[in-house]
Design a protein around this motif. Sequence first.
Motif, PDB file in Angstrom:
ATOM      1  N   ASP A  15       0.843  -1.294  -0.237  1.00 53.32           N
ATOM      2  CA  ASP A  15       0.078   0.016   0.051  1.00 53.32           C
ATOM      3  C   ASP A  15       0.830   1.051  -0.065  1.00 53.32           C
ATOM      4  N   SER A  16       0.252   2.605   0.121  1.00 56.69           N
ATOM      5  CA  SER A  16       1.029   3.722  -0.106  1.00 56.69           C
ATOM      6  C   SER A  16       2.015   3.769   1.133  1.00 56.69           C
ATOM      7  N   LYS A  17       1.954   3.309   2.186  1.00 56.05           N
ATOM      8  CA  LYS A  17       2.932   3.215   3.434  1.00 56.05           C
ATOM      9  C   LYS A  17       4.116   2.357   3.462  1.00 56.05           C
ATOM     10  N   TYR A  19       6.933   2.593   2.179  1.00 54.73           N
ATOM     11  CA  TYR A  19       8.022   2.929   2.238  1.00 54.73           C
ATOM     12  C   TYR A  19       8.424   3.345   3.647  1.00 54.73           C
ATOM     13  N   GLU A  20       7.290   3.937   4.193  1.00 53.09           N
ATOM     14  CA  GLU A  20       7.073   4.370   5.677  1.00 53.09           C
ATOM     15  C   GLU A  20       7.458   3.005   6.321  1.00 53.09           C
TER      16      GLU A  20
END
Length: 173
Positions: A15-17, A19-20
């Motif tokens: 999902d979009s997280k 890399y975090e």
Amino acid sequence: MAVTELVAQISGELDSKAYEVSDTLARIGTEEVVEEMIKLLSHENSDSKFLAARTLGKIKNNEAGLAPLLEAIQNKENSVIAGDLFMMLEDFDLSSKYVEIFKHFLNGSFKVSTQAKDLLDHKEFDITPRVIRKAKKHWEHYSNNVKQDELYDLRKIEVNEMLEDLEAYLKEE
């Protein structure tokens, strides 16, 4: 959040997280994280493999991840992402890996070869007469097994300069 839960977030569909999560795992940086990232280098999802390599590169004590990452780069199954994985080597101590990086320079895809050349030009390596002999041996093998065309001639000039520079460096020492 537990390491296993974080690893699960970068395993498979991302999902979009993602890399975090990779950054969080790198900050945690424990042996458990390194082990999990090494396992993830074998995941079926290419994005997960890339994030595992990225995370390993960002971990302060990442020595244990170098050999598995080099294996993942060489794995034919990863040929499409080998260049992306190879980029992650920038954050590792490659001082004892000159010959291995040199082999990738000679035999890798365009992206891998270009990145290998950049590492050879900008990283510090432990150069010994043995390293130079081994590099010359690989160059000889490459020369005997590749089409002798204009590209080869350019590569030959480049490699000869590299090897001469290494020999000059040793003489200065």
